[in-house]
Scaffold this motif. Structure first.
Motif, PDB file in Angstrom:
ATOM      1  N   THR A 191     -70.144  98.690 -23.691  1.00  0.00           N
ATOM      2  CA  THR A 191     -70.837  97.415 -23.504  1.00  0.00           C
ATOM      3  C   THR A 191     -71.308  97.222 -22.071  1.00  0.00           C
ATOM      4  O   THR A 191     -72.163  96.380 -21.806  1.00  0.00           O
ATOM      5  CB  THR A 191     -69.917  96.242 -23.896  1.00  0.00           C
ATOM      6  OG1 THR A 191     -68.756  96.241 -23.031  1.00  0.00           O
ATOM      7  CG2 THR A 191     -69.461  96.377 -25.336  1.00  0.00           C
ATOM      8  N   LYS A 192     -70.764  98.000 -21.127  1.00  0.00           N
ATOM      9  CA  LYS A 192     -71.172  97.922 -19.721  1.00  0.00           C
ATOM     10  C   LYS A 192     -71.540  99.320 -19.253  1.00  0.00           C
ATOM     11  O   LYS A 192     -70.684 100.191 -19.170  1.00  0.00           O
ATOM     12  CB  LYS A 192     -70.041  97.335 -18.866  1.00  0.00           C
ATOM     13  CG  LYS A 192     -69.688  95.898 -19.242  1.00  0.00           C
ATOM     14  CD  LYS A 192     -68.548  95.363 -18.398  1.00  0.00           C
ATOM     15  CE  LYS A 192     -68.200  93.939 -18.791  1.00  0.00           C
ATOM     16  NZ  LYS A 192     -67.067  93.394 -17.987  1.00  0.00           N
ATOM     17  N   ASP A 199     -77.524  93.702 -18.592  1.00  0.00           N
ATOM     18  CA  ASP A 199     -77.349  93.471 -20.029  1.00  0.00           C
ATOM     19  C   ASP A 199     -78.214  92.293 -20.458  1.00  0.00           C
ATOM     20  O   ASP A 199     -77.946  91.146 -20.107  1.00  0.00           O
ATOM     21  CB  ASP A 199     -75.873  93.200 -20.329  1.00  0.00           C
ATOM     22  CG  ASP A 199     -75.601  93.046 -21.815  1.00  0.00           C
ATOM     23  OD1 ASP A 199     -76.453  93.470 -22.613  1.00  0.00           O
ATOM     24  OD2 ASP A 199     -74.549  92.481 -22.178  1.00  0.00           O
ATOM     25  N   ASN A 200     -79.280  92.569 -21.188  1.00  0.00           N
ATOM     26  CA  ASN A 200     -80.150  91.513 -21.710  1.00  0.00           C
ATOM     27  C   ASN A 200     -80.678  91.925 -23.077  1.00  0.00           C
ATOM     28  O   ASN A 200     -80.285  92.957 -23.629  1.00  0.00           O
ATOM     29  CB  ASN A 200     -81.292  91.203 -20.733  1.00  0.00           C
ATOM     30  CG  ASN A 200     -82.052  92.458 -20.315  1.00  0.00           C
ATOM     31  OD1 ASN A 200     -82.175  93.402 -21.090  1.00  0.00           O
ATOM     32  ND2 ASN A 200     -82.552  92.469 -19.090  1.00  0.00           N
ATOM     33  N   GLU A 201     -81.604  91.123 -23.621  1.00  0.00           N
ATOM     34  CA  GLU A 201     -82.121  91.404 -24.958  1.00  0.00           C
ATOM     35  C   GLU A 201     -82.889  92.723 -25.011  1.00  0.00           C
ATOM     36  O   GLU A 201     -82.957  93.364 -26.060  1.00  0.00           O
ATOM     37  CB  GLU A 201     -83.023  90.256 -25.416  1.00  0.00           C
ATOM     38  CG  GLU A 201     -82.278  88.938 -25.618  1.00  0.00           C
ATOM     39  CD  GLU A 201     -83.197  87.827 -26.100  1.00  0.00           C
ATOM     40  OE1 GLU A 201     -84.410  88.093 -26.245  1.00  0.00           O
ATOM     41  OE2 GLU A 201     -82.707  86.705 -26.327  1.00  0.00           O
ATOM     42  N   SER A 220     -82.252  95.556 -23.156  1.00  0.00           N
ATOM     43  CA  SER A 220     -81.370  96.721 -23.074  1.00  0.00           C
ATOM     44  C   SER A 220     -80.307  96.747 -24.163  1.00  0.00           C
ATOM     45  O   SER A 220     -79.857  97.824 -24.567  1.00  0.00           O
ATOM     46  CB  SER A 220     -80.685  96.749 -21.708  1.00  0.00           C
ATOM     47  OG  SER A 220     -79.849  95.613 -21.532  1.00  0.00           O
ATOM     48  N   ARG A 221     -79.907  95.591 -24.645  1.00  0.00           N
ATOM     49  CA  ARG A 221     -78.811  95.524 -25.609  1.00  0.00           C
ATOM     50  C   ARG A 221     -79.165  96.264 -26.895  1.00  0.00           C
ATOM     51  O   ARG A 221     -80.240  96.086 -27.457  1.00  0.00           O
ATOM     52  CB  ARG A 221     -78.461  94.064 -25.896  1.00  0.00           C
ATOM     53  CG  ARG A 221     -77.098  93.866 -26.570  1.00  0.00           C
ATOM     54  CD  ARG A 221     -76.777  92.387 -26.662  1.00  0.00           C
ATOM     55  NE  ARG A 221     -76.707  91.769 -25.344  1.00  0.00           N
ATOM     56  CZ  ARG A 221     -77.466  90.755 -24.972  1.00  0.00           C
ATOM     57  NH1 ARG A 221     -78.374  90.258 -25.784  1.00  0.00           N
ATOM     58  NH2 ARG A 221     -77.339  90.245 -23.759  1.00  0.00           N
ATOM     59  N   ASP A 222     -78.257  97.096 -27.357  1.00  0.00           N
ATOM     60  CA  ASP A 222     -78.391  97.877 -28.598  1.00  0.00           C
ATOM     61  C   ASP A 222     -79.454  98.977 -28.516  1.00  0.00           C
ATOM     62  O   ASP A 222     -79.709  99.656 -29.514  1.00  0.00           O
ATOM     63  CB  ASP A 222     -78.713  96.967 -29.795  1.00  0.00           C
ATOM     64  CG  ASP A 222     -77.637  95.917 -30.033  1.00  0.00           C
ATOM     65  OD1 ASP A 222     -76.461  96.222 -29.755  1.00  0.00           O
ATOM     66  OD2 ASP A 222     -77.975  94.801 -30.472  1.00  0.00           O
TER      67      ASP A 222
END
Length: 423
Positions: free
Chosen positions: A255-256, A312-314, A316-318
């Motif tokens: 997650t990081k 971490d934002n929309e 980059s996430r997933d």
């Protein structure tokens, strides 16, 4: 009469041509000089102390503003990841997780038992020798139990201040084995939390206060997750006998994320913690953002390691996953002024990497350019190639003063210092 009219018409035509020649050239995005133009093929006369060339070989400075930047390249990896390694020979009694499984902090991962060596077995069978060995022990048995598991832990330094690694908790395994039913032993045996074994002294001492060391270092040890993460590279198998220094499993918090780029040590003054990094991922069109979190200089060889945390934002996430290759840039300093030149003005350089997006070199790219100094003599000037424009097919370079003239001819090295004559 006819001759007079012809002369009059010729005068009008010549005036028109002169007037057209005096008009300024319209703006254009074309190259300053085409590689196949007459400039390249015009004859140049070189003597012992002079070089004679045409005006087409001389280029005036054409300035252009740009933002200095450095290229960064690396591979996405978790900021927090831990590899468990057997410090001594052990038996894997049970594997409690599967590869790819997400586990929460303190989740049991493995149950292991340290292998009893032949010398220790002989000591246990001889009560007198065992008692002598017991009195000579310096470290408590709970510490020796924890030493069965060693850990190699990779953590970015900027996250350590916010969350320190958990310390191991040791429980007297002899008491556990004696007082707890066998069905409950798996959850009640010694907790070998993921941590640095060098920090076990205080915890081990506290757990054995006012108690005499016992020979129970061969009892079961439960290895638990020191943080929430995903189990990767699960090597251990139930019933397996593992030799010392053998990897057991790896735990990663996906997650990081961050990546680590390597730059020449000379780039250190241009960088600082907190700078924004824009980067792309191989095979993706999306643009991502990161931030410099740490700078580390290495001695052998002298390099600069640049740690970049992924924001971490929309976007980059997933989308970003470990092992993805990334290429980014970080801006530094103030807006600077460079010079635009055609390709044949640059010498002693491979420009291949500039032919693809982002048309900027990943590392500082140096070349040589012939300069005509104020004394009209030739200078071979080292410069830095900043950027390539695929539309105009020209290059932006830095390192030339505005009062210089650039020679577009490809001259031999011994032309340095010779006086330029224009014919």
């Amino acid at each position: 009469m006819t001759a007079f009219k012809l002369l009059k018409n010729s005068t009008y035509l010549l005036s028109a041509l002169l007037l057209a020649a005096c008009q300024p050239s319209p703006p254009t995005n074309e190259s300053v000089t085409d590689d196949n133009s007459e400039t390249v093929n015009s004859p140049i006369v070189i003597t012992d102390d002079s070089v004679t060339m045409t005006p087409d070989h001389i280029l005036s400075i054409k300035p252009s503003r740009y933002q200095p930047s450095l290229g960064l390249q690396g591979k996405i990896e978790p900021i927090k990841q831990t590899k468990l390694i057997a410090a001594h020979p052990i038996n894997v009694e049970e594997v409690l997780v599967t590869e790819g499984q997400w586990v929460e902090k303190d989740t049991p991962l493995l149950i292991v038992r340290r292998v009893q060596s032949e010398s220790k077995a002989a000591d246990v069978s001889n009560p007198t020798k065992a008692q002598s060995s017991e009195s000579n022990n310096v470290a408590p048995d709970s510490e020796r139990a924890n030493d069965a598991i060693d850990v190699k832990q990779t953590r970015s330094q900027d996250t350590d201040t916010a969350s320190k690694p958990s310390q191991p908790t040791a429980v007297n395994s002899a008491t556990t084995a004696k007082n707890i039913p066998s069905a409950d032993k798996k959850d009640s045996v010694a907790n070998a939390a993921v941590s640095n074994p060098k920090n076990n002294d205080k915890t081990s001492a506290d757990s054995t206060t006012n108690s005499k060391p016992q020979h129970n270092q061969y009892n079961l040890v439960t290895v638990r997750a020191s943080f929430s993460g995903r189990v990767k590279n699960l090597y251990a198998k139930t019933g397996q006998k593992v030799e010392a220094r053998t990897p057991l499993l790896q735990l990663s918090d996906e997650t990081k994320l961050h990546f680590i780029a390597t730059l020449p040590i000379q780039a250190e003054p241009q960088l600082s913690v907190g700078q924004t990094v824009n980067f792309t991922v191989e095979g993706m069109s999306d643009k991502f953002t990161g931030q410099v979190s740490k700078l580390t200089a290495t001695s052998q060889p002298k390099k600069l390691l640049v740690y970049v945390n992924v924001i971490d934002n929309e976007v980059s996430r997933d989308k970003l996953l470990p092992d993805m290759k990334v290429t980014g840039r970080v801006n530094y300093g103030q807006i600077d002024v460079g010079t635009i030149v055609p390709k044949h003005a640059l010498h002693d350089v491979d420009l291949t990497e500039l032919q693809t997006s982002p048309y900027k070199p990943l590392r500082p790219l140096t070349a040589n350019v012939w300069i005509i100094g104020q004394d009209q003599r030739l200078i071979r000037q080292p410069i830095e190639v900043v950027e390539y424009d695929p539309i105009t097919k020209q290059y932006l370079i830095a390192g030339i003063s505005n009062d210089s003239l650039i020679c577009l001819a490809d001259l031999p090295i011994d032309s340095k210092g010779k006086k330029v004559s224009v014919s």
